[in-house]
Scaffold this motif. Structure first.
Motif, PDB file in Angstrom:
ATOM      1  N   ASP A 206      53.634  53.434  17.879  1.00 43.02           N
ATOM      2  CA  ASP A 206      54.761  53.818  18.636  1.00 43.02           C
ATOM      3  C   ASP A 206      55.389  55.131  18.360  1.00 43.02           C
ATOM      4  OD1 ASP A 206      56.320  53.240  20.884  1.00 43.02           O
ATOM      5  OD2 ASP A 206      58.207  52.352  19.683  1.00 43.02           O
ATOM      6  N   ILE A 223      57.628  58.305   8.695  1.00 41.74           N
ATOM      7  CA  ILE A 223      58.421  59.133   9.493  1.00 41.74           C
ATOM      8  C   ILE A 223      58.781  58.419  10.898  1.00 41.74           C
ATOM      9  CG2 ILE A 223      58.432  61.246  10.624  1.00 41.74           C
ATOM     10  CD1 ILE A 223      56.027  62.003   9.051  1.00 41.74           C
ATOM     11  N   GLU A 224      60.106  57.700  10.623  1.00 43.28           N
ATOM     12  CA  GLU A 224      60.535  57.082  11.836  1.00 43.28           C
ATOM     13  C   GLU A 224      60.781  57.990  12.812  1.00 43.28           C
ATOM     14  OE1 GLU A 224      61.201  53.827  12.062  1.00 43.28           O
ATOM     15  OE2 GLU A 224      61.662  53.156   9.686  1.00 43.28           O
ATOM     16  N   ASN A 225      60.625  57.701  14.032  1.00 40.68           N
ATOM     17  CA  ASN A 225      60.904  58.199  15.440  1.00 40.68           C
ATOM     18  C   ASN A 225      60.305  59.833  14.991  1.00 40.68           C
ATOM     19  OD1 ASN A 225      62.486  56.723  16.894  1.00 40.68           O
ATOM     20  ND2 ASN A 225      64.300  57.001  15.462  1.00 40.68           N
ATOM     21  N   ALA A 226      59.148  59.964  14.779  1.00 37.97           N
ATOM     22  CA  ALA A 226      58.507  61.304  14.856  1.00 37.97           C
ATOM     23  C   ALA A 226      58.426  61.909  16.076  1.00 37.97           C
ATOM     24  CB  ALA A 226      57.086  60.953  14.040  1.00 37.97           C
ATOM     25  N   HIS A 227      58.224  61.208  17.130  1.00 37.72           N
ATOM     26  CA  HIS A 227      58.229  61.556  18.355  1.00 37.72           C
ATOM     27  C   HIS A 227      59.221  60.845  19.139  1.00 37.72           C
ATOM     28  CE1 HIS A 227      55.040  64.751  18.501  1.00 37.72           C
ATOM     29  NE2 HIS A 227      54.557  63.898  17.357  1.00 37.72           N
ATOM     30  N   GLY A 228      59.669  61.505  20.245  1.00 35.81           N
ATOM     31  CA  GLY A 228      60.824  60.586  20.971  1.00 35.81           C
ATOM     32  C   GLY A 228      59.902  59.431  21.716  1.00 35.81           C
ATOM     33  N   GLN A 229      58.752  59.798  21.840  1.00 37.19           N
ATOM     34  CA  GLN A 229      57.946  58.585  22.344  1.00 37.19           C
ATOM     35  C   GLN A 229      56.776  58.271  21.651  1.00 37.19           C
ATOM     36  OE1 GLN A 229      57.968  58.306  26.707  1.00 37.19           O
ATOM     37  NE2 GLN A 229      59.796  59.539  27.025  1.00 37.19           N
ATOM     38  N   LEU A 230      55.896  57.480  22.326  1.00 36.41           N
ATOM     39  CA  LEU A 230      54.638  57.188  21.536  1.00 36.41           C
ATOM     40  C   LEU A 230      54.144  58.319  20.862  1.00 36.41           C
ATOM     41  CD1 LEU A 230      53.134  54.439  21.588  1.00 36.41           C
ATOM     42  CD2 LEU A 230      51.533  55.541  23.170  1.00 36.41           C
ATOM     43  N   LYS A 252      55.393  66.927  23.087  1.00 37.68           N
ATOM     44  CA  LYS A 252      55.634  67.945  21.670  1.00 37.68           C
ATOM     45  C   LYS A 252      54.363  67.871  20.713  1.00 37.68           C
ATOM     46  CE  LYS A 252      60.451  67.868  22.210  1.00 37.68           C
ATOM     47  NZ  LYS A 252      61.787  67.094  21.351  1.00 37.68           N
ATOM     48  N   LYS A 254      54.019  68.171  16.861  1.00 43.17           N
ATOM     49  CA  LYS A 254      54.754  68.742  15.575  1.00 43.17           C
ATOM     50  C   LYS A 254      53.818  68.643  14.365  1.00 43.17           C
ATOM     51  CE  LYS A 254      58.736  66.225  17.443  1.00 43.17           C
ATOM     52  NZ  LYS A 254      59.951  65.536  17.177  1.00 43.17           N
ATOM     53  N   TRP A 256      54.041  68.577  10.244  1.00 42.13           N
ATOM     54  CA  TRP A 256      54.937  67.947   9.148  1.00 42.13           C
ATOM     55  C   TRP A 256      54.510  68.057   7.824  1.00 42.13           C
ATOM     56  CZ3 TRP A 256      58.870  65.072  11.111  1.00 42.13           C
ATOM     57  CH2 TRP A 256      58.884  64.335  12.438  1.00 42.13           C
ATOM     58  N   ILE A 261      59.995  64.497   4.992  1.00 39.72           N
ATOM     59  CA  ILE A 261      59.575  64.221   6.231  1.00 39.72           C
ATOM     60  C   ILE A 261      60.779  64.120   7.241  1.00 39.72           C
ATOM     61  CG2 ILE A 261      57.527  62.568   5.498  1.00 39.72           C
ATOM     62  CD1 ILE A 261      59.538  60.461   5.225  1.00 39.72           C
ATOM     63  N   ASN A 262      61.975  64.610   6.742  1.00 41.24           N
ATOM     64  CA  ASN A 262      63.187  64.499   7.563  1.00 41.24           C
ATOM     65  C   ASN A 262      62.934  65.257   8.659  1.00 41.24           C
ATOM     66  OD1 ASN A 262      64.398  62.688   5.729  1.00 41.24           O
ATOM     67  ND2 ASN A 262      65.007  64.300   4.424  1.00 41.24           N
ATOM     68  N   GLU A 263      62.489  66.574   8.609  1.00 37.86           N
ATOM     69  CA  GLU A 263      62.353  67.114   9.735  1.00 37.86           C
ATOM     70  C   GLU A 263      60.840  67.918   9.789  1.00 37.86           C
ATOM     71  OE1 GLU A 263      64.573  68.634  11.813  1.00 37.86           O
ATOM     72  OE2 GLU A 263      66.008  67.167  11.239  1.00 37.86           O
TER      73      GLU A 263
END
Lengths: 383, 755
Positions: A206, A223-230, A252, A254, A256, A261-263
């Motif tokens: 996810d 990394i939770e919610n690394a992307h807004g979607q899958l 997107k 990204k 890392w 892993i926060n940002e």
């Protein structure tokens, strides 16, 4: 004069699975797996002769089902693993298996017969990765730099580590980990890090990216919610051990640093639809290739977070090499992150892009993308 | 002699030649008369008659002359005789006078002699008297000296210090001169003791300072006369004044309130107090000091030293005072009306002007102006901060307003009204702030004449800092909504994005130029001070609006996509039953799209649709017409040519326009909706391609797509797009189908209509 025009190779069926042949060190060779529900699926072995700009191909039959994912053994040119759909009376199951291609094709050097359809050869099954207990296989990964004995597969919410034994004829589940949580968690993709002695694996389910230690099979970061979607795909920077690229349905890409892993270190928002695939160039990790269902393939130059933040040195003799028609004006540019090229030749979504491992003359390489509906193959010359 | 005198007219003269030869030898009256020439001429020229006439005439004249001569001789003779008489009498008179003169000389000699005698007798006496008078003076002086201690004591007792000092001053030199004589030495010692006491007392008095400035001045004057060291006096004077001023500063400081706490009085009061007590007293001190040490007659030698001391003194005190004022000004955090602050600063500034006049070169005025400038700048910064805060508050309000009605189940919470409210309140706030800031440049405020307030303050601080800063902040904050959220919580509601986008667009079209004009007019910003151009800001605002709208489309599109994706992923498409209805999620998609349509419609204009082709309504059916479908799916049944499918679809694609999934969004409703629908359908397509379908699965997709077809076309600018994408979805589903038997179009229609 050679130009930027892509070399196009047409497939008969739709295809999603594409991999460079990892064990091959001389030729630029890719493997493509097709998807067809009605006919015998094929694996195309495609050699690209970058000096003459010619494609040589060989076709192997893969009769068990349509191929969703393919990966080549890092140690043996003739061995590959596929994830395929097996359809049986209103049930679709994704399985994985390890195959060996016929000996004469391993080298890929011989001329393909004129009528390939007459004597198509078949893959030889080495072993199944038994997943009856674990669910659908999403992805199979070989241990990078390994001896071709270790595999990791992602099946639903399981991370399975396999040992190939008895000259790959038997796959033994040596370790496994399961993803626990509410709801149906499913791995969508994964990547085995070539760093840290190959003890780290990153997986995506996810919107979450997780890192695993293959020795203990424990999660090491998440990394939770690394992307807004899958999250669709991941790739490790081949030269910077903590750097990871990911892409997903939020359009997107990204980058890392897994130590923080926060940002994300960097975010690209160049695509206008789901980004299916992200790949680092193996030799020059500032080059990042992404493929998206907006039918575009974008080659970005991420100098600022590459292992060569000051640009690589271009040898003089390289510049004078008459074969290198695409000598870069890029090296003279200031070092800024930029898009080097956008390939818009695809007429449909792009599901897979790969960079060749072979990087001849340090400035020549292939990148290749696989588009679905049109079933075409584009081989871009990069640099 | 007389003969010569009479002889001249004596010879015979004829008048005849007179006229002919005046002055010549023939002129009888001329000086060079030649009788021979005359006669010859007469004889030669004249006839006898005329000669006769001439002769008679001449005789007549000679006779007249002779008689005249006789008369004259007679008269002169008489005169001569009388003159001889007169001389004779004079001779007699002189003789008598000589005698009298001799008598006078004898008398004078006698007088001289007697006078010499008298003076010789008197000389001795005179010397004696002079000596006596000298002794007398000396004695008087001595007496004064002897009495001096007593007198001084009495003076001191009577507090007539001035007299005492004068006395002492008179005696000091003498005493100093004769100090080797024991008696004088005693007196001197006494005097010194007394004077030391006196000086002590004076100093005491000086130090007490209770007396008025005049007394003090006297004190200092006396002390200076007593030859007390001037430097010490200066120091003492300043230290004394400094203590008092420091006490005042302490009071002021106390009014600042505890650190972190609120000040005890408002800034005007504070400044007032500071001005009146501290600055006033400081002025007094400076004035009296200058009078005493600098400008007083005879103070010239100590003036430079005194001036330097004063400068350091004033500098120190002012430094502290400025520090206090600055702290106080910094405490002034209010963002409301700044008139109080301006007035306070004005007063402060004016008083410093006075001080500057009193003590030029102390730099107090420039320092004060700098404080005022800093205060003004800080104030403007605060206003900017406040404006931003206000803007944030507005946004929060909007968010709440957006969230609240939705709970109540109402759709479309008056976005247009919200926008109007936000817009109006922001503008109002900006105007109010401009008004407040304008006070700084008001004409009656003294410092508004300073070049800083005329030029830089207007152009840089207000226009650039405040106005442009605010507009940038508006756009920037709006843009932030596009960047940060979406990944990790704090997602901005889409309606807010939409609203902000419209706000930015409005700013671009009108508000920015309005605000800028307003500011330029109010503050008379000179045109040559090139600030940020309105067009640049407009471009920024437009870019922000574009980004927001794009982001809105993306967010909404992805939201719908997500819904579709979940619905496709979670279903078992192989084993599904024959479709009877449209799936609920499709209805939901249509509902959501309608809601978005309404929402966007509140803020954006309709926009231009592509001219609808006349067969658009028919096309709905033609797409799914069995003939075409047959044509498309037919090759699937014949194993001979798998390539044909691709070929066909490729050829078809060549003719249909390429669908750009994400073309730039324009500022109108149709464009926005088109974007959202495109993204959604594309996602749907991708999801379908990831699945494997059974026969009924395919049919379900067919039904769903037809349903979408029925409802979505109206939202988009080019319905061909929707058709194309939906076609593609069905085709993909068919391709991924194990048993591709499409449903009869009529049945599909029936199901859709029923749903």
């Amino acid at each position: 004069m050679e130009d930027d025009a892509p070399v196009i190779y047409g497939l008969e069926f739709q295809a999603r699975a594409l991999t460079p042949q990892t064990a091959e060190t001389d030729a630029i060779r890719f493997l493509v797996g097709t998807q067809s529900l009605k006919y015998d699926n094929q694996i195309h072995i495609i050699d690209f002769d970058d000096e003459n700009n010619i494609i040589n191909k060989n076709v192997l039959l893969h009769q068990v089902g349509e191929i969703w994912q393919i990966s080549a053994s890092p140690a043996d040119k003739g061995v590959l693993a596929t994830c395929y759909n097996r359809t049986s009376d209103s049930k679709v199951m994704t399985c994985a298996a390890v195959w060996r291609m016929p000996k004469e094709l391993e080298s890929g050097s011989h001329e393909s017969p004129d009528d390939s359809s007459s004597n198509t050869q078949t893959l030889e099954l080495l072993c199944h990765l038994d997943n009856t207990a674990h669910g659908n296989m999403a992805c199979v990964m070989w241990e990078p730099m390994g001896d071709g004995k270790k595999l990791i597969s992602l099946a639903d919410n399981h991370l399975l580590l396999w040992d190939l034994q008895e000259s790959s004829s038997k796959a033994v589940l040596s370790n496994s980990a399961a993803l626990e949580g509410k709801g149906q968690l499913k791995f969508t993709s994964g990547r085995w890090s070539p760093h840290h002695n190959c003890t780290q694996v990153a997986t995506a389910n996810d919107t979450t990216i997780r890192g695993w230690d293959t020795r203990s099979m424990r999660q090491i970061y998440c990394i939770e919610n690394a992307h807004g979607q899958l999250v669709r795909d991941l790739d490790f920077n081949p030269n910077k051990q903590y750097y990871l690229a990911s892409c997903g349905d939020d359009c997107k890409v990204k980058f890392w640093d897994t130590r923080n892993i926060n940002e994300p270190v960097k975010t690209l928002e160049e695509h206008s639809h789901w980004v299916w695939n992200v790949r680092y160039n193996h030799s020059h990790d500032q080059l990042v290739l992404t493929g998206s269902s907006d039918s575009r393939v974008i080659l970005s130059n991420m100098v600022s977070i590459s292992s060569e933040p000051f640009g690589h040195l271009v040898d003089d003799d390289e510049l004078s090499d008459q074969e290198d028609h695409h000598q870069e004006e890029k090296t003279k540019e200031p070092l800024q992150d930029s898009i080097i090229a956008t390939y818009e030749e695809h007429e449909d979504s792009v599901y897979a892009v790969e960079c060749s491992l072979v990087y001849r003359n340090q400035c020549r390489g292939g990148l290749r993308s696989c588009s679905y509906q049109v079933v075409q193959f584009m081989l871009y010359k990069n640099r | 002699m007389l003969k010569l005198y009479y002889g001249l007219p004596d010879p015979a003269a004829g008048e005849a030649g007179r006229a002919a030869d005046a002055g010549g030898p023939t002129d009888i009256n001329g000086p060079r008369f030649d009788p021979e020439a005359f006669l010859t001429k007469l004889q030669k020229e004249c006839p006898l008659a005329q000669l006769m006439d001439c002769e008679t005439d001449m005789v007549k004249q000679i006779r007249a002359l002779d008689s005249d001569m006789q008369t004259l001789v007679y008269e002169n003779y008489n005169k001569f005789i009388s003159a001889t008489d007169t001389i004779r009498t004079m001779k007699n008179d002189f003789k008598r006078m000589e005698d009298e003169m001799d008598g006078l000389a004898a008398n004078m000699a006698a007088i001289t002699e007697s006078s010499a005698r008298v003076s010789s007798t008197l000389r001795d006496r005179h010397e004696q008297i002079a000596k006596l008078s000298g002794v007398h003076t000396l004695l008087r002086k001595l007496q004064f000296l002897l009495e001096l201690p007593a007198r001084l004591t009495r003076c001191v007792e009577l507090e007539a210090y001035g007299t005492a000092v004068r006395y002492h001053g008179r005696a000091r030199a003498v005493l100093h001169h004769y100090r080797h004589l024991p008696s004088f030495h005693g007196i001197q010692a006494d005097c010194q003791v007394i004077m030391a006491g006196l000086a002590q007392r004076l100093r005491q008095r000086f130090r007490d300072g209770g007396s008025g400035a005049k007394d003090l001045a006297e004190c200092v004057e006396l002390l200076l006369e007593l030859e007390e060291p001037a430097e010490e006096l200066c120091d003492e004077f300043l230290a004394h004044a400094g203590a008092r001023l420091a006490a005042e500063l302490d009071t002021l400081e106390a009014e600042l309130g505890p650190p972190g706490g609120a000040p005890t009085c408002d800034i005007l009061e504070f400044t007032d107090r500071g001005c009146n007590s501290f600055v006033g007293n400081l002025c007094l001190v400076i004035a009296s000091y200058q009078e005493l040490f600098v400008s007083r007659a005879g103070a010239a030698p100590i003036a430079p030293m005194a001036r330097a001391k004063l400068a350091t003194f004033v500098e120190g005190l002012l430094g502290r005072y400025f520090g206090l004022v600055e702290r106080r000004v910094q405490l002034e955090k209010g963002v409301g009306d700044s008139s109080l602050l301006v007035r306070a600063l004005d007063r402060f500034h004016r008083r410093l002007q006075a001080l500057e006049q009193l003590l030029p070169g102390a730099g107090s005025a420039s320092e004060g102006t700098a404080i005022v400038e800093r205060a003004a700048r800080a104030r403007v910064a605060q206003y900017l901060q406040a404006l931003r805060g206000f803007y944030q508050d507005c946004l929060t309000d909007v968010r709440q307003a957006l969230a609240a009605p939705r709970l109540a189940g109402k759709e479309g919470p008056g976005l247009a009204e919200l926008l109007a409210t936000v817009s109006a309140s922001l503008l109002g706030q900006v105007k109010a702030v401009l008004g407040y800031v304008h006070l700084f440049t008001a004409r009656d405020v003294a410092f508004s004449n300073k070049p800083y307030f005329k030029g830089e303050f207007c152009s840089q601080a207000v226009r650039e800092g405040l106005v442009v800063g605010f507009i940038r902040a508006v756009c920037g904050t709006a843009q932030q909504f596009c960047e940060a959220p979406g990944d990790r919580g704090g997602t901005a509601p889409p309606a807010l994005l939409l609203l902000l986008s419209r706000l930015c667009l409005d700013y671009e079209t009108s508000t920015i130029s309005y605000i800028l004009t307003l500011a330029d007019e109010q503050f008379l910003v000179q045109a040559e001070v090139a600030g940020t151009l309105g067009s640049v800001l407009c471009a920024e605002a437009r870019a922000a609006a574009q980004r927001l709208l794009t982001h809105y489309v993306r967010v909404q599109g992805l939201a719908v996509s997500q819904m579709l994706r979940k619905s496709v992923e979670t279903r078992d498409w192989v084993g599904t039953i024959e479709p009877r209805t449209v799936r609920a999620v499709m209805k939901r998609v249509v509902e959501d799209t309608t809601a978005i349509d309404v929402q966007v419609g509140l803020l954006y204009e309709e926009g231009v649709r592509k001219a609808q082709s006349s067969d658009s309504s028919k096309r709905t059916f033609s797409v799914y017409s069995s003939s075409r479908q047959q044509g498309r799916y037919a090759p699937s049944y014949t194993p001979s040519a798998p390539m044909d499918t691709n070929l066909l679809s490729n050829i078809q694609k060549l003719f249909s326009e390429r669908i750009d999934i994400f073309s730039p969004v324009e500022f109108n409703k149709v464009s926005v909706l088109t974007g959202i629908v495109k993204i959604s359908l594309k996602s749907f397509l991708e999801c379908v391609r990831l699945r494997t379908f059974g026969r009924f699965g395919l049919q379900q997709v067919q039904v769903d797509c037809h349903y979408l077809q029925l409802y979505l076309w109206r939202f988009v600018g080019d319905e061909g797009l929707v058709h194309g994408l939906l076609d593609e979805i069905v085709a993909s589903a068919a391709h991924r189908c194990l048993d591709p038997v499409p449903m009869e179009p009529s049945v599909v229609e029936v199901i859709c209509e029923r749903g």
